[in-house]
Design a protein around this motif. Structure first.
Motif, PDB file in Angstrom:
ATOM      1  N   GLN A 281      36.144  74.468  99.257  1.00 20.82           N
ATOM      2  CA  GLN A 281      36.935  73.730  99.923  1.00 20.82           C
ATOM      3  C   GLN A 281      38.390  74.797  99.594  1.00 20.82           C
ATOM      4  OE1 GLN A 281      37.786  70.055  98.352  1.00 20.82           O
ATOM      5  NE2 GLN A 281      35.195  69.651  97.680  1.00 20.82           N
ATOM      6  N   GLY A 282      38.063  75.907  98.539  1.00 24.17           N
ATOM      7  CA  GLY A 282      39.304  76.465  99.017  1.00 24.17           C
ATOM      8  C   GLY A 282      39.660  77.620  99.323  1.00 24.17           C
ATOM      9  N   ILE A 283      38.409  78.276 100.258  1.00 23.77           N
ATOM     10  CA  ILE A 283      38.555  79.725 100.645  1.00 23.77           C
ATOM     11  C   ILE A 283      38.131  78.870 101.992  1.00 23.77           C
ATOM     12  CG2 ILE A 283      37.224  81.825 101.052  1.00 23.77           C
ATOM     13  CD1 ILE A 283      39.157  81.850  98.579  1.00 23.77           C
ATOM     14  N   PRO A 289      32.134  75.651 111.196  1.00 24.50           N
ATOM     15  CA  PRO A 289      31.138  75.258 111.031  1.00 24.50           C
ATOM     16  C   PRO A 289      29.948  76.277 111.135  1.00 24.50           C
ATOM     17  CG  PRO A 289      32.001  73.115 111.964  1.00 24.50           C
ATOM     18  CD  PRO A 289      32.258  74.523 112.326  1.00 24.50           C
ATOM     19  N   GLY A 290      29.357  76.402 109.625  1.00 21.27           N
ATOM     20  CA  GLY A 290      28.104  77.845 110.148  1.00 21.27           C
ATOM     21  C   GLY A 290      29.018  79.157 109.291  1.00 21.27           C
ATOM     22  N   ARG A 291      29.685  79.226 109.665  1.00 22.29           N
ATOM     23  CA  ARG A 291      30.723  79.884 109.141  1.00 22.29           C
ATOM     24  C   ARG A 291      31.729  80.417 108.232  1.00 22.29           C
ATOM     25  NH1 ARG A 291      29.468  85.229 112.772  1.00 22.29           N
ATOM     26  NH2 ARG A 291      31.963  85.494 112.602  1.00 22.29           N
ATOM     27  N   GLU A 292      30.964  79.490 107.434  1.00 16.94           N
ATOM     28  CA  GLU A 292      31.723  79.561 106.233  1.00 16.94           C
ATOM     29  C   GLU A 292      31.931  80.694 105.559  1.00 16.94           C
ATOM     30  OE1 GLU A 292      30.422  74.847 107.747  1.00 16.94           O
ATOM     31  OE2 GLU A 292      29.815  77.564 106.886  1.00 16.94           O
ATOM     32  N   LYS A 293      33.028  80.795 104.687  1.00 17.24           N
ATOM     33  CA  LYS A 293      32.672  82.352 104.331  1.00 17.24           C
ATOM     34  C   LYS A 293      31.898  82.424 102.347  1.00 17.24           C
ATOM     35  CE  LYS A 293      35.394  85.982 104.432  1.00 17.24           C
ATOM     36  NZ  LYS A 293      34.412  86.771 105.176  1.00 17.24           N
ATOM     37  N   VAL A 294      32.145  81.179 102.216  1.00 15.37           N
ATOM     38  CA  VAL A 294      31.627  80.603 100.221  1.00 15.37           C
ATOM     39  C   VAL A 294      30.140  79.667 100.615  1.00 15.37           C
ATOM     40  CG1 VAL A 294      31.838  80.442  98.094  1.00 15.37           C
ATOM     41  CG2 VAL A 294      33.690  81.284  99.694  1.00 15.37           C
ATOM     42  N   ARG A 295      28.748  80.657 100.703  1.00 11.17           N
ATOM     43  CA  ARG A 295      27.797  79.364 100.797  1.00 11.17           C
ATOM     44  C   ARG A 295      26.866  79.817 100.437  1.00 11.17           C
ATOM     45  NH1 ARG A 295      28.821  82.213 105.800  1.00 11.17           N
ATOM     46  NH2 ARG A 295      26.998  82.917 107.417  1.00 11.17           N
ATOM     47  N   ARG A 309      25.105  92.022 107.796  1.00  8.57           N
ATOM     48  CA  ARG A 309      25.583  91.072 107.398  1.00  8.57           C
ATOM     49  C   ARG A 309      27.077  90.760 107.534  1.00  8.57           C
ATOM     50  NH1 ARG A 309      21.457  86.843 103.934  1.00  8.57           N
ATOM     51  NH2 ARG A 309      19.783  86.672 105.084  1.00  8.57           N
ATOM     52  N   LEU A 310      27.472  92.240 106.874  1.00  8.37           N
ATOM     53  CA  LEU A 310      29.413  92.240 106.211  1.00  8.37           C
ATOM     54  C   LEU A 310      29.334  92.689 107.914  1.00  8.37           C
ATOM     55  CD1 LEU A 310      28.723  94.874 103.636  1.00  8.37           C
ATOM     56  CD2 LEU A 310      29.901  92.490 103.326  1.00  8.37           C
ATOM     57  N   VAL A 311      28.954  93.469 108.852  1.00  7.51           N
ATOM     58  CA  VAL A 311      28.959  93.571 110.151  1.00  7.51           C
ATOM     59  C   VAL A 311      29.277  92.315 110.872  1.00  7.51           C
ATOM     60  CG1 VAL A 311      29.028  94.460 112.690  1.00  7.51           C
ATOM     61  CG2 VAL A 311      28.696  96.202 110.324  1.00  7.51           C
ATOM     62  N   ALA A 312      28.629  90.977 110.961  1.00 11.54           N
ATOM     63  CA  ALA A 312      28.774  89.990 111.288  1.00 11.54           C
ATOM     64  C   ALA A 312      29.296  89.067 110.678  1.00 11.54           C
ATOM     65  CB  ALA A 312      27.468  89.501 111.144  1.00 11.54           C
ATOM     66  N   ASP A 313      29.795  89.414 109.729  1.00  8.43           N
ATOM     67  CA  ASP A 313      30.505  88.210 108.675  1.00  8.43           C
ATOM     68  C   ASP A 313      32.494  88.439 109.208  1.00  8.43           C
ATOM     69  OD1 ASP A 313      30.841  86.263 106.635  1.00  8.43           O
ATOM     70  OD2 ASP A 313      32.133  87.578 105.731  1.00  8.43           O
ATOM     71  N   GLU A 314      32.542  87.103 109.813  1.00  2.67           N
ATOM     72  CA  GLU A 314      34.452  86.746 109.959  1.00  2.67           C
ATOM     73  C   GLU A 314      35.382  87.847 109.239  1.00  2.67           C
ATOM     74  OE1 GLU A 314      36.277  85.134 112.631  1.00  2.67           O
ATOM     75  OE2 GLU A 314      34.288  84.615 112.569  1.00  2.67           O
ATOM     76  N   THR A 315      35.722  88.481 109.731  1.00  4.48           N
ATOM     77  CA  THR A 315      36.369  89.535 108.612  1.00  4.48           C
ATOM     78  C   THR A 315      38.212  88.502 108.478  1.00  4.48           C
ATOM     79  OG1 THR A 315      36.076  91.833 110.230  1.00  4.48           O
ATOM     80  CG2 THR A 315      37.977  91.545 109.556  1.00  4.48           C
ATOM     81  N   TYR A 316      38.598  88.889 106.771  1.00  6.11           N
ATOM     82  CA  TYR A 316      39.519  88.345 106.460  1.00  6.11           C
ATOM     83  C   TYR A 316      40.527  89.142 105.930  1.00  6.11           C
ATOM     84  CZ  TYR A 316      38.108  83.270 106.529  1.00  6.11           C
ATOM     85  OH  TYR A 316      38.075  82.138 107.103  1.00  6.11           O
ATOM     86  N   GLY A 343      34.007  92.899 100.235  1.00  2.10           N
ATOM     87  CA  GLY A 343      35.121  92.145  98.402  1.00  2.10           C
ATOM     88  C   GLY A 343      35.572  90.555  99.338  1.00  2.10           C
ATOM     89  N   THR A 344      34.785  89.866 100.366  1.00  5.70           N
ATOM     90  CA  THR A 344      35.419  88.365 101.400  1.00  5.70           C
ATOM     91  C   THR A 344      34.261  88.358 101.784  1.00  5.70           C
ATOM     92  OG1 THR A 344      35.733  89.313 102.757  1.00  5.70           O
ATOM     93  CG2 THR A 344      37.899  89.405 101.729  1.00  5.70           C
ATOM     94  N   TYR A 345      33.301  88.811 101.292  1.00  5.93           N
ATOM     95  CA  TYR A 345      31.935  88.589 101.775  1.00  5.93           C
ATOM     96  C   TYR A 345      31.591  87.503 100.389  1.00  5.93           C
ATOM     97  CZ  TYR A 345      26.701  88.124 103.292  1.00  5.93           C
ATOM     98  OH  TYR A 345      25.538  87.441 103.999  1.00  5.93           O
ATOM     99  N   TRP A 346      31.797  85.755 100.389  1.00  2.46           N
ATOM    100  CA  TRP A 346      31.767  85.370  98.379  1.00  2.46           C
ATOM    101  C   TRP A 346      30.510  84.981  99.217  1.00  2.46           C
ATOM    102  CZ3 TRP A 346      36.519  85.235 101.318  1.00  2.46           C
ATOM    103  CH2 TRP A 346      37.671  86.194 100.172  1.00  2.46           C
ATOM    104  N   ARG A 347      29.554  85.146  99.194  1.00  4.06           N
ATOM    105  CA  ARG A 347      28.130  84.174  99.238  1.00  4.06           C
ATOM    106  C   ARG A 347      27.742  83.836  97.042  1.00  4.06           C
ATOM    107  NH1 ARG A 347      30.233  84.769 103.783  1.00  4.06           N
ATOM    108  NH2 ARG A 347      28.468  84.752 105.831  1.00  4.06           N
TER     109      ARG A 347
END
Length: 537
Positions: A281-283, A289-295, A309-316, A343-347
């Motif tokens: 909830q914090g991150i 929906p479906g693009r959550e950083k933590v999941r 997967r790093l390339v496809a992940d949303e850049t923060y 470092g921001t790919y929080w699975r």
């Protein structure tokens, strides 16, 4: 402060994001090539660990850590000024390597505690002062007794400069501040926690610093085997977390001043592992929906998914680095933007490229590897586990995790065929309900089951197999696993104890916040004087 504001503004600019993403794509292409060519293969399995905790005073109240602590080199900084991170150097996954890991974990905890004790002793205080001003480093998964100004005031404190929000009690690190502002802008200016008994908005992501974790690492020798190990590890996360739960309460002051049955109802409804909800909830505030950083991540279809997967992940919160004049010896340093994005790919389970050479590694000629050897490797980072009450518990949980993953793969266990959606549902069921959750599993005989006794018996059977597969004697494997196996046998985890203790104090007439505070102080006292959690049951 001006430097941090400037760095955050640059990080959040469209030009930085465009250049950052272009570099990530180029670097990912190189890593993908190295994966396909076998350049990340190694001769050995290896293990390591990260351990996070927080600081309190002698009464159990949260306190800030002095910056001088981090000059000692015994621990690293984390998001909050009350947080520390301890790390072990990686070791080859064999009997001597696990011995070194166990010793390193105990040494890291002991040295960090000694360092804060020494700093406390050096602090000027009135000669006639009776109070115990010493700083403590308990092992726990979530602080529930706030500092002197209160948990709410502590987490809410912030300033704003040129449109950049700066949390007062967050480390003065441009990356943290940029990340905070990225999430706040996406979320509309605040993040909200909504869990049983508490719904509260916070002006920064410092709320994430409520929770601490341990993260076992497992290096995979053959990159081609990575998808199998990853997919098996996903299916272990529910039962392993069920044995580890340790964060059923937020800070006591966030709960209503209720007594009796109303208090009992909130305790009963509270999640066994609130760290999962706090982090998500914090991150994830403001995520599509479906693009959550933590999941809970998807299965790997190929080893090259590591980079894709790093390339496809949303850049923060992107940051650009100056190009190296020469090719760095450290593999990860050759791909700074890609590593920053990792470092921001929080699975809850993720793969990491690069790392230190494990102690005990031997090169192809049989000589012990030195520090100048390549650090090209790929490892699993197992992220859902909360910090445990004692170092012995941490060692046991690390051995359970790496032993189980190795044992299931070595046995070609059919649990890898468990439906992904069932594994995911079971994981979140455990976060809410602990050992009472339905543990989705496929037995060695190929039968689907949710019977906890059946699942956990196999968990320990195959954890032992994995440890013995790596050269441990059965008696030694049993000794490592015993503190966690005892939880299975008595049906109690740290979160079970915390919840039951709060129920008891409520029965004595206390309000819910009072009961949580009393429970927390009991927990810290017991954890500080026993070898493992089950010793105080």
């Amino acid at each position: 402060m001006d430097e941090i504001v400037a760095a955050v503004e640059e990080s959040l600019s469209p030009e930085t994001r465009e250049e950052f993403d272009a570099r990530v794509e180029r670097q990912a292409a190189t890593v993908g090539h190295d994966v396909r060519s076998g350049a990340l293969d190694n001769d050995d399995f290896a293990v390591g660990l990260e351990l996070e905790t927080y600081a309190t005073d002698a009464t159990g109240r949260l306190v800030r850590l002095p910056d001088a602590l981090f000059d000692s080199g015994v621990c690293g900084k984390e998001l909050g000024v009350h947080n520390v991170e301890l790390n072990t150097k990686p070791d080859v996954f064999d009997a001597p390597g696990l011995e070194r890991q166990a010793a390193s974990i105990r040494t890291a905890v002991r040295e960090a505690r000694q360092a804060v004790a020494d700093l406390s002793a050096d602090t000027d205080r009135p000669a006639d002062a009776d109070a115990d001003d010493s700083i403590r480093l308990p092992l726990d998964a979530m602080w529930t007794v706030g500092p002197s100004e209160g948990a709410g005031a502590y987490l809410d404190a912030h300033t704003e400069q040129d449109g950049v929000v700066i949390a007062e009690n967050m480390r003065r690190n441009a990356r943290y501040v940029a990340l905070d502002n990225e999430i706040l802008r996406r979320a509309g200016g605040s993040v909200t926690l909504d869990v049983p008994g508490v719904e509260r908005a916070f002006p920064t992501i410092l709320v994430e610093s409520l929770a601490t974790s341990i993260q076992p690492h497992l290096q995979i020798p053959a990159t081609d085997d990575l998808p199998t190990y990853f997919d098996v590890a996903l299916r272990t996360m529910a039962p392993v977390l069920a044995l580890a739960t340790n964060s059923p309460f937020l800070p006591a002051e966030f709960y209503p001043e209720v007594r009796g049955e109303e208090a009992h109802e909130i305790v009963t409804a509270s999640h066994h592992e609130l760290r999962i909800a706090v982090f998500e909830q914090g991150i994830n505030a403001g995520c599509e929906p479906g693009r959550e950083k933590v999941r809970f991540p998807r299965d790997l279809t190929a080893a090259t998914d590591v980079a894709d997967r790093l390339v496809a992940d949303e850049t923060y919160a992107p940051f650009l680095t100056e190009p190296h004049a020469e090719v760095p010896d450290d593999y990860t340093e050759r791909f700074p933007e890609l590593d920053h994005k990792r470092g921001t790919y929080w699975r809850w389970l993720r793969t990491v490229v690069g790392g230190q050479v494990p102690r005990g590694t031997r090169d192809r000629h049989g000589d012990t590897a030195g520090d100048d050897n390549t650090t090209a490797s790929v490892r699993l980072e197992y992220r859902p586990l909360p910090t445990q009450p004692t170092a012995t518990d941490v060692v046991g949980l690390q051995c359970l995790t790496v032993g189980l993953i190795r044992g299931l793969v070595a046995a070609d266990h059919p649990v890898v065929g468990l439906d992904w959606a069932d594994a995911r549902e079971s994981f979140y069921d455990v976060a809410a309900n602990g050992l009472d959750a339905d543990l989705a599993w496929i037995t060695a005989e190929g039968e689907e089951t949710t019977d906890s006794d059946t699942v956990l018996r196999e968990v320990f059977e195959y954890a032992r197999r994995g440890l013995t597969e790596q050269g441990l004697h059965e008696a030694k494997a049993d000794a490592y696993l015993a503190p966690i196996d005892a939880r299975r046998r008595v049906g109690t985890t740290p979160s079970d104890w915390k919840r039951e203790r709060v129920h008891e104090v409520v029965d004595d007439g206390a309000t819910l916040p009072e009961a949580i505070c009393r429970m927390q102080r009991d927990y810290l006292e017991r954890a500080g004087r026993v070898d493992s959690f089950v010793d105080w049951l």
